[in-house]
Write a protein that holds these residues in place. Sequence first.
Motif, PDB file in Angstrom:
ATOM      1  N   TRP A  92       0.824  -1.209   0.000  1.00 16.30           N
ATOM      2  CA  TRP A  92       0.000   0.000   0.000  1.00 16.30           C
ATOM      3  C   TRP A  92       0.860   1.262   0.000  1.00 16.30           C
ATOM      4  O   TRP A  92       0.586   2.230  -0.685  1.00 16.30           O
ATOM      5  CB  TRP A  92      -0.937   0.005   1.209  1.00 16.30           C
ATOM      6  N   ARG A 135      -8.320 -10.478  -4.248  1.00 13.65           N
ATOM      7  CA  ARG A 135      -9.140  -9.425  -3.669  1.00 13.65           C
ATOM      8  C   ARG A 135      -8.444  -8.077  -3.783  1.00 13.65           C
ATOM      9  O   ARG A 135      -9.045  -7.063  -4.094  1.00 13.65           O
ATOM     10  CB  ARG A 135      -9.433  -9.733  -2.197  1.00 13.65           C
ATOM     11  N   MET A 139      -9.861  -5.049  -6.114  1.00 15.73           N
ATOM     12  CA  MET A 139     -10.136  -3.737  -5.523  1.00 15.73           C
ATOM     13  C   MET A 139      -9.347  -2.659  -6.262  1.00 15.73           C
ATOM     14  O   MET A 139      -9.891  -1.612  -6.603  1.00 15.73           O
ATOM     15  CB  MET A 139      -9.773  -3.787  -4.042  1.00 15.73           C
TER      16      MET A 139
ATOM     17  N   ARG B 200     -17.296 -12.977   4.123  1.00 17.68           N
ATOM     18  CA  ARG B 200     -16.490 -13.146   2.924  1.00 17.68           C
ATOM     19  C   ARG B 200     -17.316 -13.275   1.660  1.00 17.68           C
ATOM     20  O   ARG B 200     -16.811 -13.058   0.567  1.00 17.68           O
ATOM     21  CB  ARG B 200     -15.670 -14.435   3.070  1.00 17.68           C
ATOM     22  N   ARG B 203     -21.227 -10.222  -1.401  1.00 12.30           N
ATOM     23  CA  ARG B 203     -20.671  -9.403  -2.460  1.00 12.30           C
ATOM     24  C   ARG B 203     -21.778  -8.599  -3.106  1.00 12.30           C
ATOM     25  O   ARG B 203     -22.947  -8.985  -3.018  1.00 12.30           O
ATOM     26  CB  ARG B 203     -20.011 -10.294  -3.521  1.00 12.30           C
ATOM     27  N   LEU B 345      -8.912   3.566   0.299  1.00 16.13           N
ATOM     28  CA  LEU B 345      -8.406   3.041   1.573  1.00 16.13           C
ATOM     29  C   LEU B 345      -6.952   3.457   1.838  1.00 16.13           C
ATOM     30  O   LEU B 345      -6.445   3.275   2.942  1.00 16.13           O
ATOM     31  CB  LEU B 345      -8.508   1.507   1.613  1.00 16.13           C
ATOM     32  N   ARG B 385     -19.554  -2.066  -3.139  1.00 18.56           N
ATOM     33  CA  ARG B 385     -18.431  -2.990  -2.965  1.00 18.56           C
ATOM     34  C   ARG B 385     -17.586  -2.634  -1.742  1.00 18.56           C
ATOM     35  O   ARG B 385     -16.792  -3.430  -1.256  1.00 18.56           O
ATOM     36  CB  ARG B 385     -17.574  -3.051  -4.230  1.00 18.56           C
ATOM     37  N   GLU B 389     -14.877  -4.707   0.902  1.00 14.67           N
ATOM     38  CA  GLU B 389     -13.497  -4.222   0.924  1.00 14.67           C
ATOM     39  C   GLU B 389     -13.088  -3.807   2.334  1.00 14.67           C
ATOM     40  O   GLU B 389     -11.976  -4.080   2.791  1.00 14.67           O
ATOM     41  CB  GLU B 389     -13.342  -3.039  -0.038  1.00 14.67           C
ATOM     42  N   ASP B 392     -12.630  -6.834   4.530  1.00 19.93           N
ATOM     43  CA  ASP B 392     -11.354  -7.405   4.154  1.00 19.93           C
ATOM     44  C   ASP B 392     -10.191  -6.669   4.819  1.00 19.93           C
ATOM     45  O   ASP B 392      -9.277  -7.268   5.364  1.00 19.93           O
ATOM     46  CB  ASP B 392     -11.233  -7.213   2.643  1.00 19.93           C
TER      47      ASP B 392
END
Lengths: 505, 505
Positions: A92, A135, A139, B200, B203, B345, B385, B389, B392
């Motif tokens: 990240w 994932r 994303m 998980r 979705r 994020l 979504r 995310e 996760d």
Amino acid sequence: MFESAEIGHAIDKDTYDAEVPALREALLEAQYELHQQKRFPVIVLINGIEGAGKGETVKLLNEWMDPRLIEVRTFDQQTDEELARPPAWRYWRQLPAKGRMGVFFGNWYSQMLQGRVHGHFKDAVLDQAINGAERLEKMLCDEGALIFKFWFHLSKKQMKARLKSLQDDPLHSWRISPLDWQQSETYDQFVHFGERVLRRTSRDYAPWHVVEGGDPHYRSLTVGKILLEGLQTALKTKDAKPRPTNAAPLPSGVDELSLLGSLDLSQHLDKDDYEEQLITEQARLAGLLRDKRMRRHALVAVFEGNDAAGKGGAIRRVAAALDPRQYRIIPIAAPTEDERAQPYLWRFWRQIPARGKFTVFDRSWYGRVLVERIEGFCSQADWMRAYSEINDFEEQLSDAGVIVVKFWLAIDKQTQLERFQEREEIPFKRFKITEDDWRNREKWDLYRDAVGDMVDRTSTEVAPWTLVEANDKRWARVKVLRTLNRAIEDAFEKRDKHDKKGKSK
Amino acid sequence: MFESAEIGHAIDKDTYDAEVPALREALLEAQYELHQQKRFPVIVLINGIEGAGKGETVKLLNEWMDPRLIEVRTFDQQTDEELARPPAWRYWRQLPAKGRMGVFFGNWYSQMLQGRVHGHFKDAVLDQAINGAERLEKMLCDEGALIFKFWFHLSKKQMKARLKSLQDDPLHSWRISPLDWQQSETYDQFVHFGERVLRRTSRDYAPWHVVEGGDPHYRSLTVGKILLEGLQTALKTKDAKPRPTNAAPLPSGVDELSLLGSLDLSQHLDKDDYEEQLITEQARLAGLLRDKRMRRHALVAVFEGNDAAGKGGAIRRVAAALDPRQYRIIPIAAPTEDERAQPYLWRFWRQIPARGKFTVFDRSWYGRVLVERIEGFCSQADWMRAYSEINDFEEQLSDAGVIVVKFWLAIDKQTQLERFQEREEIPFKRFKITEDDWRNREKWDLYRDAVGDMVDRTSTEVAPWTLVEANDKRWARVKVLRTLNRAIEDAFEKRDKHDKKGKSK
């Protein structure tokens, strides 16, 4: 999956020198356009075999493009700061911003592969890591990123030769030193698990590109062209999210070599050899299918090929030796109304043989990425996702003990013409030729590309493609039978080994 | 994840009787339209707690709708035919055709949950099964299917009461008999792993709907309305692929209860109690953060809440007790230019504390599903979504030892008005109130719904939400501190247990 990258792709210096200037200019232009638009970031993942030119390629990209807009990141040992945080933090913090390009060396794939190859964990944990990578990439793509994933490949032989000629450069190795790689074991394991990783993570939104690494000219041109095409397409897309719509077709024509093209179609058998070998292989097949170990397996054989390549004849020779109660031949034509009311894999799932049984598919689910792709019967998005759906499907079969053998019967264009003409001339063969066949023939090149992509993307360890040289029907028939027999024997052996291992525990 | 389904939702008989006729008619109409369009199949997955009314609901749907167009499938023990083939074959053979509806009882989720609860395999294998389910559902949706996933829920207490009143009906139980369920252990495990599975696999293209199962009227109306809304939306969509665009917002207003609404906002502390408890909890927090076990953890506290709910004051009381070198407070406002050039994020990943450290987020990544959703700063697809995310993301934090505590500070509309007015009147508080605050206030109901969805979809075992009654600031501050302390202690205990287990092996 790696077959196309083991055939000795090469480009001579003159061609290379002639092509590079235009490529460089176009890449630079695309890079500035990217920077100007600031609409999405580009992430380039570099993975593959040691000695396949990963480092050289990255160096070259920095030379070709504007290095101020490229961030090359090597993820080696985790730093203290990284160790104190979740594993993904290191990635990240290095993400390129919109308008920039990040080249990730030693990325998440390197980590999971090293871990698995060195036995730090088993398949289930590898699958967790694979899922995590999926994932993350999904994303990133949903957030707009354009991702290129390169796997630089070498055959084992190529790798050994190359490492010998290379200095041991500790800066260019990651975790595994080149010395390690000299051991065949490491190569085999790396390719084995690499295949699992590529199979699972090659998605329409972020596909893998496998590049043969032996010849620097070929390697560099290929990478450059893939990047350029992907960039240009994404830059043109008005949509906020650049999806590499050119994802599936590998840019063809970087050199003249292709897996299909590398077949030696002159292979043949004379009549006596043929008859002897045919009977031998037929008897062997009959025996194998009666073997009591077959009770724990089923057999699926897929026949695809050029029109008039001799699928029917080959299938008859397979069937000839068998008890009709044991096998079924399923000819696949256009779907019926009932079949169109279901997902495209449905009609194949229906025909999956029970243990001990054998199903022959005369054409198959690969219609999706062949005729449906070429004739536009489904959308590009549909056939592009089909590769991973099919790999998934076949992995499920394999996990359940089904032995999956897939044949592409290849003939050349001239042979096809002769056979078409023969069919038109001989009365009892006339039913075998239609207007469609002539129309398909006009799409010869499209089919060749589609077959290339299909084999590259769906020839897997659990369900490999066998390309059959079919200009000579005898050669083809014997090769089909022999391949079937070997596949069954391999499956038996693998199971025996597995059982022994279980007992010795 | 299950909190909203443990608050005693109920609908009285009169309301139910009044609403059902119109619902039935609309459902029937949608069903016929579905059949006429023959554009996509509908798959309804039925899962959840024993005794929560799974069977009754399915029976009812058959009564309400045309049973000739519904196929109810119970997947119990595998048959011989099924055992001889890959596990997914049993589901493929039962798929409803386009225009029809398939209700799958005892589906892939039941199988993986039973397997895990009974210890047939561990988490990694459960994750493989989860990943398999995801791939299957993604493919089905890509092929056009509309999927509804219902989890019928009961609190442990409700479950026990209900099982007592139920006859043991072997037809309605799957693998686990109701007797098994009477054991607390089974319930706890089932909910624990169920949460992992829902987290998980929820979705945007196939979200879960958690339905409280205690009251038959509420349960039936809720399911009926979710089906109806989803069907109607998909039938109207011109796109070939029906996506449940109404996926995220749970149909609200089936009854008047909501998690936020069920808070007792009259809770308060008098001054003496407050001061005593505040000091106690502050000292406890200081001690815990100095504890040497903290070296293996980090702490993240997220503060969200209504405007003027007292986030700032609560955060100051948390910080008051601590060494400034140990914590950081990150106020989150509109993203900067650099931040907009990255995935949403990214700016939070940057601030993840190292082990031993503590980061307080004054507003957070939940902006995506609150202000960005409500103000339309991102598309519906984007915020939908975001739930998975975010789950996760928080799971990655938790896996790395980060303790994640999330607070929603809730006040009522009147209290907010009083605080706004106070802020306007008192000079040194005037900087705290802007036009935006008044504008947001007009969107009170939109925020209430968004908060409800947020809590339902992101309150997880690894990172639960704590709703804080904040009409009384003292009560809120003490509750915040106490919750933090408990979370840290729980994490320490869990780790101690884990270590002991490791040693005793």
